[in-house]
Scaffold this active site. Structure first.
Site, mmCIF file in Angstrom:
data_model
loop_
_atom_site.group_PDB
_atom_site.id
_atom_site.type_symbol
_atom_site.label_atom_id
_atom_site.label_comp_id
_atom_site.label_asym_id
_atom_site.label_seq_id
_atom_site.Cartn_x
_atom_site.Cartn_y
_atom_site.Cartn_z
ATOM 1 N N VAL A 1 0.876 -1.173 0.000
ATOM 2 C CA VAL A 1 0.000 0.000 0.000
ATOM 3 C C VAL A 1 0.911 1.220 0.000
ATOM 4 O O VAL A 1 1.847 1.295 0.800
ATOM 5 C CB VAL A 1 -0.911 0.036 1.257
ATOM 6 C CG1 VAL A 1 -1.785 1.289 1.246
ATOM 7 C CG2 VAL A 1 -1.780 -1.219 1.330
ATOM 8 N N PHE A 2 0.652 2.141 -0.931
ATOM 9 C CA PHE A 2 1.500 3.327 -0.967
ATOM 10 C C PHE A 2 0.687 4.561 -0.645
ATOM 11 O O PHE A 2 -0.535 4.497 -0.437
ATOM 12 C CB PHE A 2 2.241 3.439 -2.303
ATOM 13 C CG PHE A 2 1.379 3.690 -3.506
ATOM 14 C CD1 PHE A 2 1.146 4.978 -3.948
ATOM 15 C CD2 PHE A 2 0.816 2.640 -4.233
ATOM 16 C CE1 PHE A 2 0.364 5.231 -5.069
ATOM 17 C CE2 PHE A 2 0.038 2.880 -5.357
ATOM 18 C CZ PHE A 2 -0.190 4.173 -5.770
ATOM 19 N N ALA B 1 -8.285 2.413 -1.314
ATOM 20 C CA ALA B 1 -6.934 2.342 -0.754
ATOM 21 C C ALA B 1 -5.934 2.336 -1.908
ATOM 22 O O ALA B 1 -6.251 1.838 -2.985
ATOM 23 C CB ALA B 1 -6.798 1.059 0.058
ATOM 24 N N LYS B 2 -4.758 2.857 -1.659
ATOM 25 C CA LYS B 2 -3.752 2.866 -2.730
ATOM 26 C C LYS B 2 -2.983 1.545 -2.674
ATOM 27 O O LYS B 2 -1.813 1.508 -2.279
ATOM 28 C CB LYS B 2 -2.830 4.076 -2.582
ATOM 29 C CG LYS B 2 -3.560 5.385 -2.850
ATOM 30 C CD LYS B 2 -2.789 6.583 -2.372
ATOM 31 C CE LYS B 2 -1.955 7.204 -3.442
ATOM 32 N NZ LYS B 2 -2.688 7.814 -4.526
ATOM 33 N N ILE B 3 -3.679 0.481 -3.037
ATOM 34 C CA ILE B 3 -3.083 -0.858 -3.017
ATOM 35 C C ILE B 3 -2.276 -1.038 -4.305
ATOM 36 O O ILE B 3 -2.791 -0.812 -5.411
ATOM 37 C CB ILE B 3 -4.195 -1.931 -2.902
ATOM 38 C CG1 ILE B 3 -4.906 -1.792 -1.553
ATOM 39 C CG2 ILE B 3 -3.624 -3.337 -3.091
ATOM 40 C CD1 ILE B 3 -6.119 -2.682 -1.372
#
Ligand SMILES: Cc1ncc(COP(=O)(O)O)c(C=O)c1O
Length: 333
Positions: free
Chosen positions: A38-39, A159-161
Site C-alpha cells: 500500500v502506498f 486504498a492505494k493498493i
C-alpha cells in the site's frame, strides 16, 4: 513521467536512513509478485517567501495510509506524527529547497513463493524533487477509458493498493497512446468514477458535483480540501452524486484533483469541448485557493501545512475551527 532519482538521495528504509542505492528488495518479495503493498503520496511545496518546504496535510495522509494498510493486514509501527517527523527529516537531510513528492510504501516483505500472506511487513519513505505531474495550465484533454474502475469487492479502490494500480496503468497508458492527457474511468455501472490517478469534479448550474466515495473512487485528500474550500470559502454547494458519462459532455466545467496533479482543469473530453473549451471561473478560483492554501498563504488553512525546516514563522495549528472563513482571514501576507 519523472527523471530518475540521484542514487545518493537519503531515504528511510526499514527503520534506517540510507542512500537510495542501498534501499533494495529481493526478487522473491511477496509484494513484487502479488501487488501486496500500500502506498501513499504526499506533496511538499517550496515557499520562497518563508524559505520553507510545506508538507501538505501529512498527518491526514499518514492516517489514511495506516488505515488502508489494515485492509491488507500490514502494520506500520509508527504513528502519523512520527511518520510526519521522519518525512520532514528527509527533506532536511536532502536539503530539498524545491517542490517535492513523498512516496511512503508499506509491503509484504516475505521472500518466498505463495500468495498467502504472513506478518512480515516493511515500510519505506522516499522524498523526491517533483514539479508538475501533468502540464495542465492550459487545460487537459481527457478520454473516457474502455477499462472499468475496479470494484470494491475485487480490490478496494479507496486504498492505494499497489496491485490495484494495474487498473490505472492500463487506462493511463491507453489514454496517452490515443493522444489524451488523462483517462477517466467509469465504474461497472457505467457511471463516472475518477481519473487514473485523480478524483473528478464537474460544475453544473453553478454547483460542484463529484461522485460519492461509494462509487469505487479513492477517498482523495485533495478532493476533501477542494470540498472544504468550495463550501467554506467560495460558498458553493457541493453535491456528491453519481455522474453519467454524457454529463461530462454537457457540463459547464470539469477538473481533476490529486496530490500529484493538484487541480487540473479539463477543457476537452473525448474530442468534445467542455462548454466553450476555456478554463471556467470556478475551476480557476478553486485552483488559486488550493495553491495559496498549500503554500501556507491562507491563515485559516495554515493547519493543513507542516513546515519541514525549523519554522521562521510559527504554524498556527491551534487555530479554532470556524464555520465560515471570511476574506479577512484569508491572507497571511
Ligand atoms: C486513483 C486515484 N484517485 C484519486 C487520487 C487523489 O487522491 P489524493 O487527493 O489523496 O492524492 C489518487 C492519488 O494518487 C489516485 O491514485
Amino acid at each position: 513521467m519523472t527523471a530518475e532519482l540521484d542514487p545518493n538521495t537519503i531515504v528511510y528504509f526499514r527503520g534506517k536512513y540510507v542512500p537510495l542505492r542501498e534501499a533494495q528488495v529481493g526478487i522473491l518479495t511477496h509484494a513484487l509478485h502479488y501487488g501486496t503493498g500500500v502506498f501513499e503520496g504526499i506533496r511538499g511545496y517550496w515557499d520562497d517567501g518563508e524559505h520553507q518546504v510545506f508538507l501538505v496535510r501529512p498527518r491526514e495522509h499518514y492516517q489514511r495510509w495506516k488505515r488502508n494498510c489494515g485492509i491488507l493486514h500490514i502494520d506500520v509501527p509508527a504513528s502519523a506524527e512520527e511518520l510526519t517527523a521522519i518525512t520532514a527529516d528527509l527533506v532536511r537531510r536532502n536539503a530539498f529547497h524545491t517542490d517535492i513528492y513523498v512516496r511512503p510504501l508499506a509491503w509484504k516483505c516475505a521472500e518466498r513463493i505463495g500468495v498467502s500472506t504472513d506478518d512480515r511487513d516493511a515500510f519505506a519513505l522516499v522524498a523526491v524533487p517533483f514539479g508538475e505531474y501533468l502540464h495542465s495550465d492550459t487545460g487537459l484533454h481527457a478520454g473516457v477509458s474502455t477499462w472499468r474502475r475496479i470494484e470494491d469487492n475485487a480490490i478496494p479502490a479507496r486504498a492505494k493498493i499497489c496491485g490495484a494500480y494495474v487498473n490505472s496503468a492500463l487506462a493511463s497508458d491507453d489514454a496517452r497512446r490515443a493522444g489524451f492527457d488523462e483517462a477517466i474511468l467509469l465504474n461497472e455501472n457505467g457511471q463516472v468514477a475518477e481519473g487514473a490517478t485523480c478524483n473528478l469534479f464537474m460544475v453544473r448550474k453553478g454547483d460542484l458535483i463529484t461522485p460519492p466515495v461509494t462509487e469505487n473512487v479513492l477517498e482523495g485528500i485533495t478532493r476533501d480540501s477542494v470540498m472544504e474550500l468550495a463550501v467554506r470559502v467560495m460558498g458553493l454547494k457541493v453535491v456528491e452524486r453519481p455522474i453519467d458519462r454524457s454529463e461530462l459532455y454537457i457540463c459547464e466545467e470539469l477538473f481533476l484533483t490529486g496530490t500529484a496533479v493538484g487541480i487540473a482543469p479539463v477543457v476537452r473530453v473525448d474530442h468534445r469541448a467542455v462548454y466553450d473549451g476555456a478554463i471556467g471561473a470556478t475551476t480557476r478560483e478553486v485552483r488559486r485557493l488550493y495553491f495559496e492554501a498549500t503554500r501556507g498563504h491562507l491563515r485559516a488553512y495554515r493547519k493543513w501545512v507542516f513546515p519541514a525546516f525549523p519554522a521562521a514563522t510559527p504554524r498556527e495549528q491551534q487555530e479554532p475551527e470556524t464555520n465560515a472563513v471570511s476574506l479577512a482571514e484569508m491572507s497571511v501576507r
